[in-house]
Design a protein around this motif. Structure first.
Motif, PDB file in Angstrom:
ATOM      1  N   LEU B  30      36.690  48.793  45.987  1.00 60.51           N
ATOM      2  CA  LEU B  30      38.043  48.233  45.951  1.00 60.51           C
ATOM      3  C   LEU B  30      39.030  49.384  45.877  1.00 60.51           C
ATOM      4  CD1 LEU B  30      40.209  46.040  45.543  1.00 60.51           C
ATOM      5  CD2 LEU B  30      39.610  45.995  43.136  1.00 60.51           C
ATOM      6  N   ARG B  31      39.862  49.484  46.900  1.00 59.82           N
ATOM      7  CA  ARG B  31      40.901  50.519  46.866  1.00 59.82           C
ATOM      8  C   ARG B  31      42.252  49.848  46.791  1.00 59.82           C
ATOM      9  NH1 ARG B  31      39.145  56.085  49.531  1.00 59.82           N
ATOM     10  NH2 ARG B  31      40.697  56.701  48.008  1.00 59.82           N
ATOM     11  N   CYS B  49      36.158  41.792  33.875  1.00 60.02           N
ATOM     12  CA  CYS B  49      36.355  43.134  33.317  1.00 60.02           C
ATOM     13  C   CYS B  49      37.808  43.576  33.466  1.00 60.02           C
ATOM     14  CB  CYS B  49      35.480  44.152  34.053  1.00 60.02           C
ATOM     15  SG  CYS B  49      33.736  43.792  33.965  1.00 60.02           S
ATOM     16  N   ALA B  50      38.252  44.390  32.511  1.00 57.74           N
ATOM     17  CA  ALA B  50      39.554  45.030  32.633  1.00 57.74           C
ATOM     18  C   ALA B  50      39.426  46.246  33.541  1.00 57.74           C
ATOM     19  CB  ALA B  50      40.060  45.435  31.256  1.00 57.74           C
ATOM     20  N   ILE B  51      40.559  46.768  34.019  1.00 55.71           N
ATOM     21  CA  ILE B  51      40.528  47.999  34.807  1.00 55.71           C
ATOM     22  C   ILE B  51      40.094  49.138  33.889  1.00 55.71           C
ATOM     23  CG2 ILE B  51      41.913  49.621  36.164  1.00 55.71           C
ATOM     24  CD1 ILE B  51      41.806  47.026  37.577  1.00 55.71           C
ATOM     25  N   PRO B  52      39.047  49.875  34.244  1.00 57.82           N
ATOM     26  CA  PRO B  52      38.584  50.954  33.365  1.00 57.82           C
ATOM     27  C   PRO B  52      39.553  52.132  33.354  1.00 57.82           C
ATOM     28  CG  PRO B  52      37.318  50.909  35.402  1.00 57.82           C
ATOM     29  CD  PRO B  52      38.232  49.729  35.456  1.00 57.82           C
ATOM     30  N   GLY B  53      39.533  52.865  32.251  1.00 54.59           N
ATOM     31  CA  GLY B  53      40.333  54.079  32.175  1.00 54.59           C
ATOM     32  C   GLY B  53      39.704  55.180  33.008  1.00 54.59           C
ATOM     33  N   THR B  64      29.681  45.412  36.355  1.00 61.07           N
ATOM     34  CA  THR B  64      30.271  46.659  35.882  1.00 61.07           C
ATOM     35  C   THR B  64      31.395  47.065  36.828  1.00 61.07           C
ATOM     36  OG1 THR B  64      28.110  47.349  35.053  1.00 61.07           O
ATOM     37  CG2 THR B  64      29.789  49.056  35.263  1.00 61.07           C
ATOM     38  N   VAL B  65      32.531  47.439  36.269  1.00 59.17           N
ATOM     39  CA  VAL B  65      33.620  47.976  37.079  1.00 59.17           C
ATOM     40  C   VAL B  65      33.754  49.457  36.754  1.00 59.17           C
ATOM     41  CG1 VAL B  65      36.070  47.853  37.643  1.00 59.17           C
ATOM     42  CG2 VAL B  65      34.803  45.761  37.157  1.00 59.17           C
ATOM     43  N   VAL B  66      33.690  50.282  37.804  1.00 58.25           N
ATOM     44  CA  VAL B  66      33.610  51.730  37.646  1.00 58.25           C
ATOM     45  C   VAL B  66      34.876  52.378  38.212  1.00 58.25           C
ATOM     46  CG1 VAL B  66      32.266  53.767  38.230  1.00 58.25           C
ATOM     47  CG2 VAL B  66      31.119  51.575  37.955  1.00 58.25           C
ATOM     48  N   GLU B  72      40.687  53.958  43.393  1.00 54.11           N
ATOM     49  CA  GLU B  72      39.453  53.335  43.852  1.00 54.11           C
ATOM     50  C   GLU B  72      38.586  52.869  42.683  1.00 54.11           C
ATOM     51  OE1 GLU B  72      37.210  55.781  46.532  1.00 54.11           O
ATOM     52  OE2 GLU B  72      35.460  54.478  46.475  1.00 54.11           O
ATOM     53  N   LEU B  73      38.074  51.654  42.821  1.00 55.59           N
ATOM     54  CA  LEU B  73      37.116  51.116  41.857  1.00 55.59           C
ATOM     55  C   LEU B  73      35.829  50.773  42.585  1.00 55.59           C
ATOM     56  CD1 LEU B  73      39.304  48.533  39.887  1.00 55.59           C
ATOM     57  CD2 LEU B  73      38.698  50.835  39.158  1.00 55.59           C
TER      58      LEU B  73
END
Lengths: 122, 188
Positions: B30-31, B49-53, B64-66, B72-73
């Motif tokens: 995901l960009r 999931c929240a947007i990771p730091g 998992t969101v990376v 980019e995620l």
């Protein structure tokens, strides 16, 4: 070993994670420019003994381009900053002026030096 | 339709650590603008999931969101759920400057677990794996010897490694060599 901090992901990346991108802050002269400007844009590069500004890419990492200021003599890294700028941040320029009084590189010079930019006129 | 298999079809190796092909794993790139509220809402609704730091991962319900880069995620989820999630995200992000792509079959995923996991990875990546430096939930995109790779650390001390499928065999061979039972260094 050269270690640069990527301003985007904060990683202190060593050189195997990075790709050199040549000189920073080149001004492009494209169609409609004079032959001399185009020639200089294509071929003329700084080769300083001392303060130098470069482009680097965090290729084995977040993939982003960024700028780095370092010394070609001691390999000291003065700092890195994002690619979304035409000039280095003032804080970095001030730091370089403190460490290398009288430095000059293209249009950037030690602003506190008495004859800043005088060498360019010759 | 042919039968989808992962790059090494579940191969595993046990030495200093256990190295495993994680099998089929769904991955979505995901960009977009990670600071935008509409993107955060879409990711939250789709994955929980929240947007990771920066250089972190967030996890919920097996997804998992990376954080891959400032724009980019990577969403790691069950292989069979990918198409539905891509559709949901694409619909939710209609009109936004964003890109959602199913990259499941372009990637390979390995897990390295066990007491020697940090040492196995430290031999092949220029990263500080000290326990107080690389903590659970931490993520790093770097190189694995000669190829690009990325990994994050789960809360259960298991490293998840993502690389391109085309270099899957290389990465597995690299990790098994590094995890050879006679190759202990004992730093971590």
């Amino acid at each position: 070993m050269l270690i640069l901090e990527c301003p985007y992901c904060g990683v202190h990346a060593e050189e195997t994670e990075l790709q050199a991108g040549g000189e920073a802050h080149l001004k492009r002269f494209g169609p409609g420019s004079s032959d001399e400007d185009f020639h200089d844009y294509l071929f003329m590069r700084e080769n300083p003994k001392g303060v130098h500004f470069e482009r680097w890419r965090h290729v084995n990492g977040c993939g982003k381009w960024f700028h780095a200021a370092r010394c070609t003599v001691t390999l000291e890294v003065f700092g890195t900053y994002t690619a979304q700028t035409g000039t280095p941040p003032q804080a970095l320029l001030d730091e370089i002026s403190t460490k290398r009084p009288g430095w000059t590189w293209r249009e950037f010079t030690d602003a506190s030096a008495p004859h800043a930019g005088a060498e360019d006129a010759s | 339709m042919s039968n989808a298999v992962s790059v090494l079809n579940g191969a595993s190796f046990t030495g200093l650590a256990e190295v495993k092909d994680a099998g089929l794993v769904g991955m979505i790139t995901l960009r977009g603008d990670l600071a935008s509220k509409s993107l955060a809402k879409a990711v939250k609704e789709c994955t929980g999931c929240a947007i990771p730091g920066i250089r972190k991962v967030t996890q919920a319900d097996g997804t998992t969101v990376v954080w891959m880069s400032p724009d980019e995620l990577l969403i790691v989820t069950a292989y069979q759920d990918v198409d539905a999630k891509v559709d949901a995200l694409s619909t939710a992000l209609t009109g936004a400057h964003a890109l959602v792509v199913n990259v499941s079959d372009a990637r390979a995923m390995f897990t390295v677990s066990g007491s020697g996991a940090r040492e196995v990875l430290a031999k092949v990546a220029p990263v500080d794996f000290a326990a107080d430096q690389f903590v659970p939930g931490g993520f790093r995109r770097t190189r694995l010897a000669q190829v690009a790779g990325a990994f994050w650390l789960d809360t259960d001390a298991c490293f998840n490694i993502v690389c391109f499928r085309s270099v899957g065999q290389y990465v597995f061979d690299l990790l098994t060599t590094s995890a050879d039972a006679n190759a202990e260094v004992g730093v971590y």
